[in-house]
Design a protein around this motif. Structure first.
Motif, PDB file in Angstrom:
ATOM      1  N   ASP A  97       0.825  -1.212   0.000  1.00 23.51           N
ATOM      2  CA  ASP A  97       0.000   0.000   0.000  1.00 23.51           C
ATOM      3  C   ASP A  97       0.856   1.258   0.000  1.00 23.51           C
ATOM      4  N   TRP A  98       2.055   1.167  -0.556  1.00 23.96           N
ATOM      5  CA  TRP A  98       2.937   2.331  -0.588  1.00 23.96           C
ATOM      6  C   TRP A  98       3.491   2.555  -1.985  1.00 23.96           C
ATOM      7  N   TRP A  99       3.990   3.759  -2.191  1.00 23.25           N
ATOM      8  CA  TRP A  99       4.645   4.130  -3.430  1.00 23.25           C
ATOM      9  C   TRP A  99       6.156   3.985  -3.257  1.00 23.25           C
ATOM     10  N   VAL A 100       6.824   3.577  -4.318  1.00 24.60           N
ATOM     11  CA  VAL A 100       8.288   3.577  -4.346  1.00 24.60           C
ATOM     12  C   VAL A 100       8.715   4.706  -5.265  1.00 24.60           C
ATOM     13  N   LEU A 101       9.595   5.568  -4.745  1.00 21.79           N
ATOM     14  CA  LEU A 101      10.073   6.715  -5.510  1.00 21.79           C
ATOM     15  C   LEU A 101      11.593   6.744  -5.466  1.00 21.79           C
ATOM     16  N   ALA A 102      12.182   7.626  -6.263  1.00 22.27           N
ATOM     17  CA  ALA A 102      13.627   7.831  -6.245  1.00 22.27           C
ATOM     18  C   ALA A 102      13.900   9.315  -6.202  1.00 22.27           C
ATOM     19  N   ASP A 103      14.925   9.693  -5.433  1.00 21.74           N
ATOM     20  CA  ASP A 103      15.305  11.106  -5.377  1.00 21.74           C
ATOM     21  C   ASP A 103      16.158  11.448  -6.608  1.00 21.74           C
ATOM     22  N   PRO A 104      16.580  12.703  -6.779  1.00 18.63           N
ATOM     23  CA  PRO A 104      17.313  13.083  -7.999  1.00 18.63           C
ATOM     24  C   PRO A 104      18.628  12.346  -8.209  1.00 18.63           C
ATOM     25  N   ASP A 105      19.219  11.761  -7.163  1.00 17.53           N
ATOM     26  CA  ASP A 105      20.453  11.001  -7.322  1.00 17.53           C
ATOM     27  C   ASP A 105      20.182   9.513  -7.527  1.00 17.53           C
ATOM     28  N   GLY A 106      18.899   9.110  -7.509  1.00 14.44           N
ATOM     29  CA  GLY A 106      18.547   7.720  -7.723  1.00 14.44           C
ATOM     30  C   GLY A 106      18.345   6.910  -6.464  1.00 14.44           C
ATOM     31  N   ASN A 107      18.443   7.536  -5.280  1.00  8.72           N
ATOM     32  CA  ASN A 107      18.175   6.816  -4.034  1.00  8.72           C
ATOM     33  C   ASN A 107      16.687   6.523  -3.927  1.00  8.72           C
ATOM     34  N   GLN A 108      16.336   5.258  -3.859  1.00 10.56           N
ATOM     35  CA  GLN A 108      14.932   4.915  -3.724  1.00 10.56           C
ATOM     36  C   GLN A 108      14.461   5.101  -2.286  1.00 10.56           C
ATOM     37  N   PHE A 109      13.196   5.443  -2.134  1.00  5.35           N
ATOM     38  CA  PHE A 109      12.576   5.536  -0.816  1.00  5.35           C
ATOM     39  C   PHE A 109      11.097   5.212  -0.966  1.00  5.35           C
ATOM     40  N   CYS A 110      10.442   4.895   0.127  1.00  7.57           N
ATOM     41  CA  CYS A 110       9.036   4.507   0.095  1.00  7.57           C
ATOM     42  C   CYS A 110       8.188   5.585   0.748  1.00  7.57           C
ATOM     43  N   ALA A 111       7.030   5.829   0.172  1.00  9.94           N
ATOM     44  CA  ALA A 111       6.096   6.828   0.690  1.00  9.94           C
ATOM     45  C   ALA A 111       4.791   6.131   1.046  1.00  9.94           C
ATOM     46  N   PHE A 112       4.398   6.224   2.315  1.00 13.97           N
ATOM     47  CA  PHE A 112       3.212   5.553   2.832  1.00 13.97           C
ATOM     48  C   PHE A 112       2.063   6.541   3.001  1.00 13.97           C
ATOM     49  N   PRO A 113       0.815   6.082   2.890  1.00 12.03           N
ATOM     50  CA  PRO A 113      -0.328   6.979   3.099  1.00 12.03           C
ATOM     51  C   PRO A 113      -0.303   7.575   4.501  1.00 12.03           C
ATOM     52  N   PRO A 114      -1.007   8.693   4.690  1.00 15.71           N
ATOM     53  CA  PRO A 114      -1.048   9.301   6.029  1.00 15.71           C
ATOM     54  C   PRO A 114      -1.594   8.318   7.060  1.00 15.71           C
ATOM     55  N   GLY A 115      -1.093   8.448   8.276  1.00 15.46           N
ATOM     56  CA  GLY A 115      -1.580   7.611   9.370  1.00 15.46           C
ATOM     57  C   GLY A 115      -2.241   8.459  10.433  1.00 15.46           C
ATOM     58  N   GLU A 116      -3.297   7.944  11.020  1.00 18.21           N
ATOM     59  CA  GLU A 116      -4.016   8.689  12.051  1.00 18.21           C
ATOM     60  C   GLU A 116      -3.096   8.937  13.245  1.00 18.21           C
ATOM     61  N   ASP A 117      -3.048  10.184  13.680  1.00 16.37           N
ATOM     62  CA  ASP A 117      -2.204  10.592  14.816  1.00 16.37           C
ATOM     63  C   ASP A 117      -0.720  10.321  14.558  1.00 16.37           C
ATOM     64  N   LYS A 118      -0.323  10.252  13.296  1.00 17.19           N
ATOM     65  CA  LYS A 118       1.089  10.054  12.941  1.00 17.19           C
ATOM     66  C   LYS A 118       1.570  11.265  12.157  1.00 17.19           C
ATOM     67  N   ARG A 119       2.713  11.810  12.549  1.00 16.65           N
ATOM     68  CA  ARG A 119       3.190  12.996  11.851  1.00 16.65           C
ATOM     69  C   ARG A 119       3.826  12.603  10.522  1.00 16.65           C
ATOM     70  N   PRO A 120       3.691  13.446   9.494  1.00 15.98           N
ATOM     71  CA  PRO A 120       4.342  13.175   8.204  1.00 15.98           C
ATOM     72  C   PRO A 120       5.860  13.242   8.350  1.00 15.98           C
ATOM     73  N   GLY A 121       6.530  12.601   7.417  1.00 13.12           N
ATOM     74  CA  GLY A 121       7.986  12.615   7.403  1.00 13.12           C
ATOM     75  C   GLY A 121       8.575  11.236   7.554  1.00 13.12           C
ATOM     76  N   VAL A 122       9.866  11.185   7.791  1.00  6.97           N
ATOM     77  CA  VAL A 122      10.566   9.909   7.927  1.00  6.97           C
ATOM     78  C   VAL A 122      10.104   9.191   9.197  1.00  6.97           C
ATOM     79  N   PHE A 123       9.834   7.893   9.070  1.00  6.16           N
ATOM     80  CA  PHE A 123       9.503   7.141  10.277  1.00  6.16           C
ATOM     81  C   PHE A 123      10.276   5.827  10.389  1.00  6.16           C
ATOM     82  N   GLU A 124      10.950   5.397   9.312  1.00  2.99           N
ATOM     83  CA  GLU A 124      11.737   4.158   9.374  1.00  2.99           C
ATOM     84  C   GLU A 124      13.002   4.286   8.539  1.00  2.99           C
ATOM     85  N   LEU A 125      14.056   3.640   9.010  1.00  2.80           N
ATOM     86  CA  LEU A 125      15.265   3.408   8.227  1.00  2.80           C
ATOM     87  C   LEU A 125      15.282   1.923   7.887  1.00  2.80           C
TER      88      LEU A 125
END
Length: 234
Positions: A97-125
């Protein structure tokens, strides 16, 4: 406990440009370090536990980086990330249920839908691992915290000293590491040198010299990391 988690670092052929991208999507601030590198402070006003250092390197990306970040979105889709310069790699489907994206240098990262009572931003390494349980246990021995999961599935570490996010995930993959990671983390040592880390199973790659006051090591699966003496400022 041998060390504390310090910060995250990314290699880039254009450090300022990549720092600008991550500052935009994290609502952070770009700090010019004056040596070609840059730093992103996720909370503007000073280097903190959520700082990302972006290091200028001459070599382009080769192969897959086995370290990535998971982000929680503020909106229902990653449109804002795409507008900021991310590239779409994969969309949610029947299995994820998440998107996989890449930054301008090609580093991939995952973007998850908003979570209730969860702040946006990085939450896992997240770190790819051929033996997630062993990796999580090894790092718990270095930075403390509690290990969960394991078996044939992913393992995770929570409560590690200095770790700024919810979880440190070790995700199972079949392939072993083959090339240098372009994303790595730093630790602050609790002792005067890296002796205890090496005794615990880290591999020494480089000792401090007149150019750098830190040790470069690799964990049992070859992931590079830097170890700084106590109270050292990068």
């Amino acid at each position: 406990m041998i060390a504390r988690f310090k910060d995250l670092c990314m290699d880039a052929v254009g450090a300022r440009a990549l720092a600008g991208f991550w500052a935009r999507i994290l609502n952070g601030e770009v700090i010019d370090t004056g040596d070609g590198d840059a730093r992103v402070d996720a909370h503007p006003g000073g280097a903190g536990p959520e700082s990302i250092w972006v290091n200028q390197v001459p070599e382009p990306r080769t192969g897959k980086t086995r370290v990535h970040l998971d982000l929680r979105l503020a909106d229902a889709d990653p449109s804002a990330l795409l507008a900021a310069g991310a590239r779409l790699v994969g969309e949610p489907d029947a299995e994820v249920d998440w998107w996989v994206l890449a930054d301008p240098d090609g580093n991939q990262f995952c973007a998850f839908p908003p979570g209730e009572d969860k702040r946006p931003g990085v939450f896992e390494l997240v770190v790819d691992s051929t033996d997630p349980a062993a990796q999580a246990a090894w790092w718990a021995g270095v930075v403390g915290g509690q290990v969960g999961g394991g078996g044939e599935d992913y393992a995770y570490l929570t409560g590690a000293a200095g770790f700024p996010w919810e979880s440190w995930i070790f995700d199972p993959v079949p392939e072993r590491k083959r090339v240098k990671n372009r994303v790595h983390w730093d630790v602050d040592l609790t002792g005067p040198d890296a002796t205890a880390l090496i005794a615990a199973g880290a591999t020494l790659l480089r000792e401090p010299d007149d150019r750098a006051a830190w040790w470069v090591l690799a964990d049992p699966e070859g992931n590079e990391f830097c170890a700084f003496p106590p109270r050292h400022t990068q």
